[in-house]
Write a protein that holds these residues in place. Structure first.
Motif, PDB file in Angstrom:
ATOM      1  N   ALA A   1      -6.784 -47.360   8.151  1.00 36.13           N
ATOM      2  CA  ALA A   1      -6.348 -47.693   9.511  1.00 36.13           C
ATOM      3  C   ALA A   1      -4.852 -47.936   9.628  1.00 36.13           C
ATOM      4  O   ALA A   1      -4.348 -48.155  10.733  1.00 36.13           O
ATOM      5  CB  ALA A   1      -7.106 -48.920  10.026  1.00 36.13           C
TER       6      ALA A   1
ATOM      7  N   LEU B   1      -1.086 -49.672  13.474  1.00 39.28           N
ATOM      8  CA  LEU B   1      -2.494 -49.950  13.187  1.00 39.28           C
ATOM      9  C   LEU B   1      -3.386 -49.091  14.066  1.00 39.28           C
ATOM     10  O   LEU B   1      -3.415 -49.245  15.291  1.00 39.28           O
ATOM     11  CB  LEU B   1      -2.804 -51.433  13.401  1.00 39.28           C
ATOM     12  CG  LEU B   1      -4.257 -51.859  13.188  1.00 39.28           C
ATOM     13  CD1 LEU B   1      -4.715 -51.560  11.771  1.00 39.28           C
ATOM     14  CD2 LEU B   1      -4.441 -53.339  13.502  1.00 39.28           C
TER      15      LEU B   1
ATOM     16  N   SER C   1     -10.330 -48.575  13.960  1.00 38.70           N
ATOM     17  CA  SER C   1     -11.111 -48.507  12.725  1.00 38.70           C
ATOM     18  C   SER C   1     -11.714 -47.118  12.551  1.00 38.70           C
ATOM     19  O   SER C   1     -11.859 -46.338  13.502  1.00 38.70           O
ATOM     20  CB  SER C   1     -12.226 -49.554  12.747  1.00 38.70           C
ATOM     21  OG  SER C   1     -13.122 -49.306  13.829  1.00 38.70           O
TER      22      SER C   1
ATOM     23  N   GLU D   1     -14.850 -49.129   7.921  1.00 40.31           N
ATOM     24  CA  GLU D   1     -13.980 -48.246   7.144  1.00 40.31           C
ATOM     25  C   GLU D   1     -14.567 -46.845   6.987  1.00 40.31           C
ATOM     26  O   GLU D   1     -13.917 -45.967   6.425  1.00 40.31           O
ATOM     27  CB  GLU D   1     -13.733 -48.844   5.753  1.00 40.31           C
ATOM     28  CG  GLU D   1     -12.317 -49.302   5.544  1.00 40.31           C
ATOM     29  CD  GLU D   1     -12.043 -49.702   4.104  1.00 40.31           C
ATOM     30  OE1 GLU D   1     -11.872 -48.808   3.268  1.00 40.31           O
ATOM     31  OE2 GLU D   1     -12.013 -50.899   3.839  1.00 40.31           O
TER      32      GLU D   1
ATOM     33  N   GLN E   1      -8.884 -55.150  13.428  1.00 39.29           N
ATOM     34  CA  GLN E   1      -9.139 -54.426  12.181  1.00 39.29           C
ATOM     35  C   GLN E   1     -10.163 -55.189  11.360  1.00 39.29           C
ATOM     36  O   GLN E   1     -10.390 -56.380  11.568  1.00 39.29           O
ATOM     37  CB  GLN E   1      -7.849 -54.251  11.384  1.00 39.29           C
ATOM     38  CG  GLN E   1      -7.196 -55.553  10.949  1.00 39.29           C
ATOM     39  CD  GLN E   1      -5.868 -55.325  10.247  1.00 39.29           C
ATOM     40  OE1 GLN E   1      -5.718 -54.390   9.470  1.00 39.29           O
ATOM     41  NE2 GLN E   1      -4.892 -56.187  10.520  1.00 39.29           N
TER      42      GLN E   1
ATOM     43  N   GLY F   1      -6.378 -54.087   5.018  1.00 38.19           N
ATOM     44  CA  GLY F   1      -5.700 -54.723   6.135  1.00 38.19           C
ATOM     45  C   GLY F   1      -4.199 -54.513   6.115  1.00 38.19           C
ATOM     46  O   GLY F   1      -3.579 -54.348   5.062  1.00 38.19           O
TER      47      GLY F   1
ATOM     48  N   GLY G   1     -17.104 -53.587  14.246  1.00 39.59           N
ATOM     49  CA  GLY G   1     -16.929 -52.355  13.487  1.00 39.59           C
ATOM     50  C   GLY G   1     -18.208 -51.600  13.267  1.00 39.59           C
ATOM     51  O   GLY G   1     -18.193 -50.411  12.923  1.00 39.59           O
TER      52      GLY G   1
ATOM     53  N   PHE H   1     -13.210 -51.956  16.416  1.00 40.55           N
ATOM     54  CA  PHE H   1     -11.966 -52.645  16.096  1.00 40.55           C
ATOM     55  C   PHE H   1     -10.868 -51.686  16.550  1.00 40.55           C
ATOM     56  O   PHE H   1     -10.600 -50.677  15.893  1.00 40.55           O
ATOM     57  CB  PHE H   1     -11.849 -52.918  14.599  1.00 40.55           C
ATOM     58  CG  PHE H   1     -12.885 -53.872  14.054  1.00 40.55           C
ATOM     59  CD1 PHE H   1     -13.423 -54.878  14.832  1.00 40.55           C
ATOM     60  CD2 PHE H   1     -13.325 -53.769  12.739  1.00 40.55           C
ATOM     61  CE1 PHE H   1     -14.379 -55.756  14.340  1.00 40.55           C
ATOM     62  CE2 PHE H   1     -14.262 -54.648  12.224  1.00 40.55           C
ATOM     63  CZ  PHE H   1     -14.791 -55.644  13.029  1.00 40.55           C
TER      64      PHE H   1
ATOM     65  N   GLY I   1      -7.535 -51.503  16.883  1.00 35.95           N
ATOM     66  CA  GLY I   1      -6.171 -51.338  16.440  1.00 35.95           C
ATOM     67  C   GLY I   1      -5.178 -52.045  17.329  1.00 35.95           C
ATOM     68  O   GLY I   1      -5.536 -52.834  18.207  1.00 35.95           O
TER      69      GLY I   1
END
Length: 823
Positions: free
Chosen positions: A48, A63, A66, A116, A343, A349, A593, A612, A614
């Motif tokens: 990310a 960022l 996700s 992720e 995130q 991270g 997420g 998530f 960003g």
């Protein structure tokens, strides 16, 4: 580089020089070799954002949303552009290898690292991953596909052995990695911590076959950080680089193993040759000028668009989009409106350049024409980190904290201003013994405050000299995400008076093998639950509309542990129910997420999934809420109404083994097999218009070119009042198949746009690989002759159009050609 050029370089090195290159020189950098003109290559998380070599709040990054949000876009063009943004960030930070994409699957909704990963489906994951890789590598940066393979949960993740059959491995879990190699020519692959069928991945034959031999992967195979646990078995295997360094099982013993013949010289030469090939590709052997990073305004616009593109409108009874002109007041409910989770937690991270909060973005969007009332509701989640406007650096008086590093005698070796009490990588000057974080806190609210200090070893925390924490807390895990990123905290309480400042001092002694991450938290008195709910209800009742923000927390969804429940933490379900009961124009925005239970979903007038999102969380969500952008997302994962409904939930190993007994039947395939109905099917997502699926037609097999077996034409009509985007999906079925198959499986998809009343025909190209299965007897891919059902529609559970196609296999049944097209 040609093999001859690599051989000439290898001839310049002795065994010790070669082996030295096969362990990282630092946590994130490979070794240099002056004899070759080779500089060390820099690797960086992540999926990310590109953090670089340091994890420090002054080192900020763009960022992205996700990975699960990117999977929800079903948009390879936009994903490729986001990959290009990661590459530009990497170039600007001197990073050669971006440790992304994560190509593991959403096997169970309890998986702790879903944010992720892209999706539950191998085809969607493969196409999304290929797009990101192409975007990254187009700028001369290497992508690294991870975590090879069957690394789909977090429980016992360092030691678990995943047990699964060969067909499932080939047809499901290896698919995205094969696409990364064959279709995207990914330059690096990372092996996971886990074992497959009893052999840890760093030593597993799967590294050689199919990855290197069958697929022709010519890049670098790198270990996950700390995944190499042996010298000879891992040295003889196909793994090329042990990370991190300079310590690893290969650091010293591998030279002796080569010299006494336990590891062949040819194996070492192949590993070093691959590292040199990667170095050549990223310019580490011949320094090339790095392109400038993307301009901040350009990056922000792209990231804002990505938020809207990934938002999934799960339900809408005429509430969205909100009309700003019709609003005189808007209630914004929930703590995450002012402090969104942008995130996931864990090793990937970054410190974002800035964060647009929904509360601020909604205020900006309304431009003062409507009154906004924010009611945070009951307290949510873990205590916040020390910092913010109520904290001052005790030395210079600026908002924030003071970080000091002390020697054994207490002498100050380093001092610097910081914004918060979360210091993942405080500097370690020579002789460093103690990390100290302090601040002068002026509490806005009086009552019992809770303070915490996180880390391992001897720790203390005092408030105006009174000790709240003091003791020795040993490390009880080897998990690097816990040791180096999110160590456990110890807490104490004390009564504070509003407006009366106190000095908070936390210290952590540094000890061997305990990392250096030091966390300090400070939580004000928790508001009375009943009062907080009542305030939220009153704000919603007296407003023209309400937007309620709910979501997961660091404790409930993070790398390092799987979830045990899909319920939203705290009192968030009660908060939604209470608001919906008094405000018929309520929108619920879910900030998570992965899947969560939403027992109020049928009562809520509108439900929007923001993932998530960003750094542009607020602006992107506001664009969707007010109709400046259409919610473009479609679910990449099937969402259950309740955890008990989900057909695949096992994430906990038994005697160290996690068995994938469901075989290839995960995600929507499992729901169909079990005849269960979820809350929302894979592929589901609404826009701001409506569509009618009118007709489907299938071209004759053999009419397609290259990798296409046949093309499915889907005619759709935009039956709404707005232009919109739709994602027609094609699924195949093979009733009466001679081999076990899913009830239906995703074979292809595309996206179309149309204006109000417009008819458009979507062409979905079904690849040959969608038709074949892995044969254990033939040790290869076979295509079964006969009739296949073709289903088309907007989700795995809504397929109004059907056709059939007759497929002929070759004389021996074998599929001839590549499973994924070479690029």
């Amino acid at each position: 580089m040609t093999q001859e050029e690599i051989a000439r370089l290898l001839d310049k090195l002795d065994t010790r020089q070669k082996v030295r290159l096969l362990t990282g020189a630092t946590t994130w950098r490979t070794a240099d070799e002056p004899a070759l003109g080779l500089r060390g290559m820099v690797m960086s998380d992540g999926p990310a954002g590109v953090r670089g070599e340091s994890w420090e709040e002054r080192n900020t990054s763009a960022l992205l949303p996700s990975a699960s949000a990117l999977g929800a876009m079903w948009d390879e063009g936009l994903t490729e552009r986001l990959g290009g943004l990661l590459a530009a960030e990497a170039r600007g930070k001197g990073v050669d290898v971006v440790l992304a994409p994560t190509l593991n699957l959403h096997r169970s909704p309890l998986g702790g690292r879903h944010f992720e990963c892209y999706s539950e489906d191998p085809e969607l994951t493969a196409r999304t991953g290929v797009a990101l890789i192409r975007g990254i590598q187009a700028q001369g940066v290497a992508a690294c596909a991870k975590h090879y393979v069957a690394n789909d949960s977090e429980t016992e993740r360092l030691t678990v052995s995943v047990g699964l059959d060969e067909r499932t491995l080939r047809e499901v879990y290896l698919v995205p990695f094969e696409a990364a190699v064959r279709a995207a020519r990914v330059r690096a692959v990372m092996c996971g911590y886990n074992a497959v069928n009893g052999t840890t991945l760093a030593e597993n034959p799967l590294l050689e076959h199919p990855l290197k031999e069958e697929w022709g992967f010519d890049g670098l195979l790198v270990s996950d950080w700390g995944a190499v646990r042996s010298t000879v078995p891992a040295g003889r295997a196909a793994l090329d680089l042990a990370m991190p360094g300079p310590e690893s099982p290969w650091a010293d013993g591998l030279v002796r193993a080569v010299e006494d013949g336990r590891v062949p010289v040819a194996a070492i030469d192949d590993k070093v040759g691959r590292l040199l090939r990667l170095a050549d590709r990223v310019g580490a052997l011949h320094r090339a000028p790095a392109p400038a990073p993307a301009a901040p305004d350009e990056s922000r616009a792209l990231l804002r668009r990505a938020v809207a593109a990934g938002c999934v409108l799960l339900g809408n009874r005429g509430v969205l989009p909100l009309d700003p002109a019709s609003l005189t007041s808007l209630a914004v409910i929930g703590a995450q409106a002012a402090d969104p989770r942008v995130q996931g937690g864990g090793s990937a991270g970054v410190h974002p350049r800035h964060v647009s909060t929904p509360l601020d973005a909604l205020r900006d969007a309304l431009g003062g024409t409507a009154r906004i009332v924010h009611a945070p509701g009951p307290a949510l989640g873990a205590p916040p980190f020390l910092g913010g406007p109520d904290c001052l650096d005790p030395r210079d008086g600026r908002p924030g904290t003071l970080l000091r590093v002390l020697g054994p005698d207490g002498a100050e070796l380093y001092a610097g201003h910081r914004e918060s009490g979360r210091q993942i990588e405080p500097p370690l000057p020579s002789g460093a013994r103690t990390v100290e974080i302090s601040a002068r806190l002026t509490p806005a609210a009086g009552g019992t405050w809770t303070f915490g200090v996180g880390g391992f070893g001897r720790m203390s925390l005092t408030v105006d000299g009174t000790a709240l924490v003091d003791g020795v807390f040993p490390r009880e895990t080897d998990d690097p995400a816990v040791v180096h990123v999110n160590p456990p905290s110890r807490y104490g309480e004390t009564a504070l008076t509003a407006g009366r400042s106190v000095l908070v001092v936390a210290r952590r002694e540094l000890a061997e093998d305990t990392g250096r991450a030091t966390l300090v938290t400070a939580a004000p008195p928790r508001p009375d639950r009943a009062t907080a709910l009542a305030d939220a209800v009153e704000a919603a009742r007296t407003a023209d509309a309400a937007v309620v923000f709910v979501g997961t927390t660091q404790d409930s969804e993070s790398e390092g542990h799987d979830r045990t429940t899909l319920a939203l933490p705290g009192d968030q379900d009660d908060l939604v129910r209470a608001v919906v009961a008094v405000q018929p124009r309520t929108v619920v925005v879910v900030n998570s997420g992965g899947p969560v239970e939403m027992p109020w979903r049928e009562a809520a007038p509108a439900v929007l999934l923001a993932w998530f999102p960003g750094q542009e969380a607020g602006t992107g969500v506001a664009d969707v809420l007010f109709g400046a952008a259409e919610p473009g997302g479609r679910l990449p994962t099937t969402w259950p109404a309740a955890l008990a409904d989900a057909p695949v939930t096992s994430v906990r190993p038994v005697d160290g083994v996690l068995r994938y007994t469901e075989g290839p039947h995960i995600g929507h395939r499992a729901w169909l097999r079990e005849h269960r109905t979820p809350a929302y099917w894979f592929g589901h997502g609404l826009g701001y218009t409506t569509w009618e699926y009118e007709e489907v037609a299938v071209s004759s097999p053999g009419d397609g070119a290259g990798d296409t077996a046949f093309t499915v034409s889907v005619r759709l009509r935009n039956t709404g009042a707005r232009p919109g985007r739709e994602v027609p999906q094609v699924y195949l079925a093979r009733p009466g198949s001679a081999v076990e198959r899913p009830v239906r499986w995703l074979a292809g998809y595309t996206a179309v746009t149309a204006g109000p009343g417009e008819v458009v025909t979507a062409a979905v190209h079904v690849p040959h690989r969608a038709l074949h299965h892995w044969s254990l007897r033939e040790r290869g891919w076979l295509t079964e002759s006969g009739a296949y059902e073709v289903h088309a529609g907007p989700s795995a559970g809504q397929l109004p159009l059907a056709a059939s196609v007759e497929v002929r296999g070759t004389t021996d049944g074998r599929f001839r050609g590549e499973r994924f097209p070479e690029r």
